[in-house]
Design an enzyme around this catalytic site. Structure first.
Site, PDB file in Angstrom:
ATOM      1  N   GLY A  98      75.342 -22.043-144.792  1.00 15.57           N
ATOM      2  CA  GLY A  98      74.809 -23.235-144.139  1.00 15.57           C
ATOM      3  C   GLY A  98      75.668 -23.735-142.991  1.00 15.57           C
ATOM      4  N   GLY A 136      75.846 -21.976-140.055  1.00 15.06           N
ATOM      5  CA  GLY A 136      75.310 -21.425-138.802  1.00 15.06           C
ATOM      6  C   GLY A 136      75.909 -20.087-138.383  1.00 15.06           C
ATOM      7  N   SER A 149      74.758 -17.053-138.848  1.00 16.22           N
ATOM      8  CA  SER A 149      73.755 -16.127-138.278  1.00 16.22           C
ATOM      9  C   SER A 149      73.365 -16.567-136.871  1.00 16.22           C
ATOM     10  CB  SER A 149      72.526 -16.000-139.182  1.00 16.22           C
ATOM     11  OG  SER A 149      71.885 -17.235-139.317  1.00 16.22           O
ATOM     12  N   ASP A 187      70.300 -24.618-135.058  1.00 14.70           N
ATOM     13  CA  ASP A 187      71.575 -23.903-135.206  1.00 14.70           C
ATOM     14  C   ASP A 187      71.963 -23.176-133.923  1.00 14.70           C
ATOM     15  OD1 ASP A 187      71.270 -24.789-137.765  1.00 14.70           O
ATOM     16  OD2 ASP A 187      71.676 -22.873-138.727  1.00 14.70           O
TER      17      ASP A 187
HETATM   18  O1  PMV Z   1      70.918 -21.780-142.392  1.00 11.76           O
HETATM   19  P1  PMV Z   1      71.367 -23.176-142.693  1.00 11.76           P
HETATM   20  O2  PMV Z   1      71.810 -23.362-144.089  1.00 11.76           O
HETATM   21  O3  PMV Z   1      72.326 -23.714-141.667  1.00 11.76           O
HETATM   22  O4  PMV Z   1      70.064 -24.120-142.613  1.00 11.76           O
HETATM   23  C1  PMV Z   1      69.300 -24.228-141.497  1.00 11.76           C
HETATM   24  C2  PMV Z   1      68.617 -25.531-141.478  1.00 11.76           C
HETATM   25  C3  PMV Z   1      67.142 -25.540-141.859  1.00 11.76           C
HETATM   26  O5  PMV Z   1      66.652 -26.770-141.352  1.00 11.76           O
HETATM   27  C4  PMV Z   1      66.985 -25.528-143.376  1.00 11.76           C
HETATM   28  C5  PMV Z   1      66.361 -24.384-141.272  1.00 11.76           C
HETATM   29  C6  PMV Z   1      66.207 -24.448-139.753  1.00 11.76           C
HETATM   30  O6  PMV Z   1      65.800 -23.420-139.197  1.00 11.76           O
HETATM   31  O7  PMV Z   1      66.431 -25.500-139.142  1.00 11.76           O
END
Ligand code: PMV
Length: 352
Positions: free
Chosen positions: A117, A119, A121, A166
């Site tokens: 969570g 970011g 990726s 992200d």
């Molecule tokens: O991949 P994460 O855990 O940083 O979550 C992304 C945030 C979400 O809102 C759940 C998905 C998105 O694409 O915004």
């Protein structure tokens, strides 16, 4: 340019995760933990990806673009999944520049694991595109917003669903107000100027489930009562708007309170696990002005707003005592940067 190094910050979500997928605004910020991507062109048509610190078993994977065959010590499915962000980003970069397919060496170093969570990726997608642009004759600094957009398209292709949050935050840096409905890519991520520094504690616990699975879980919940959950999403968007104003006027107490309300709504969406509930309550008892799960949830990242930098240190100790890993206590003001050449890391296996 024979070799480039791209440094990309990772990020936290201050407000609005999940709801942002349904078009409401969110607030996210870059943090000073980085993905470093070293890239060079190959003379053949293979993409060879080596990673350090991201995945336990997939340290080296190669794709032959001519035959679409994968070489890896792991299973083909795992290897393709690990390659997917890089191969998709490279293809989108080549299409954007209107240049032909080439082979690339891509070496990715991270001091954060994947899928927590923060970011990673998005940072890999953004960094690969910036590096490819530089290697193939473009100027990633000039095209910073296009790099963010192409990174977003990479995530959309690989994950099936993704907001621009992200990729735009890691590409542009600082604190960003994300408005997916802004209409133009130049207005998707507005910089928020903080009136005062925000003392933060960012940590994580192990996460169960991928972002795509958790987004799908929320989608199923929403479809059980669309009108009700659309109102929940709207309230989360209102919180993001109020948080933007609190940051702009430097009202840390209000910011903290709103962050905790956002956490409550993530609980309502079913993405907060027991360990995070305990951590959030404990951090509030330890004096945090607010605390929340950050990102897709089910474990993973969390953040706390502290009243002062000293207090942030104390809160970090409490978080560590509860088994979490603390990764940052501040915000990183910049996005990706393309740096000079570094010595090429020595290959560690026979796949070259
Ligand atoms: O991949 P994460 O855990 O940083 O979550 C992304 C945030 C979400 O809102 C759940 C998905 C998105 O694409 O915004």
């Amino acid at each position: 340019m024979s070799r480039v190094v791209v440094k990309v910050p990772t990020k936290i979500t201050i407000a609005g995760e999940h709801a942002v997928v349904y078009g409401v605004p969110a607030v996210a910020a870059a943090i000073p933990r980085f993905i470093l991507i070293t890239m060079s062109l190959r003379s053949d048509n293979r993409i060879v990806v080596e990673t350090q610190g991201l995945y336990a078993r997939l340290s080296r994977v190669a794709l032959d673009r001519s035959s679409d065959s994968v070489e890896s010590l792991a299973s083909e499915d795992d290897a393709r999944r690990a390659l997917s962000y890089v191969t998709t980003a490279l293809r989108l970069c080549e299409e954007f520049l209107g240049v032909g397919e080439r082979g690339y060496d891509v070496y990715i170093e991270s001091d954060l694991p994947a899928s927590i969570g923060l970011g990673t990726s998005a940072a890999i997608s953004v960094g690969t595109i910036a590096g490819c642009l530089k290697l193939r004759g473009g100027d990633p600094e000039e095209y910073r917003v296009r790099v963010a957009e192409l990174g977003w398209r990479t995530e959309l292709e690989v994950q099936g669903a993704a907001s621009p949050m992200d990729t735009f935050t890691t590409a542009l840096g600082g604190i960003r107000y994300i408005d997916p409905g802004a209409g133009s890519v130049d207005r998707i991520a507005t910089w928020i100027a903080p009136a005062k520094p925000i003392p933060l504690v960012v940590g994580y616990t192990p996460r169960r489930g991928t972002t795509a699975e958790l987004v799908a879980k929320v989608r199923r919940l929403r479809s059980s009562a669309p009108q009700l959950f659309d109102r929940v999403m709207e309230v989360i968007g209102d919180i993001a708007n109020a948080i933007r104003r609190a940051i702009e006027v430097g009202d840390l107490e209000l910011l903290g309170r709103l962050v905790t309300v956002n956490h409550g709504l993530l609980e309502a969406l079913g993405v907060v696990d027991r360990e995070h509930s305990l951590i959030i309550h404990s951090l509030l008892e330890a004096g945090a002005l607010g605390a929340k799960t950050s990102g897709a949830g089910s474990g993973g990242a969390f953040l706390a707003i502290a009243p002062s930098a000293d207090k942030a240190g104390e809160i970090a100790i409490v978080a560590k005592g509860l088994g979490a890993t603390v990764v940052a206590t501040g915000i990183y003001p910049r996005g990706f940067s393309v740096e000079g050449q570094r010595p090429r890391p020595r290959p560690r296996s026979s796949l070259s």
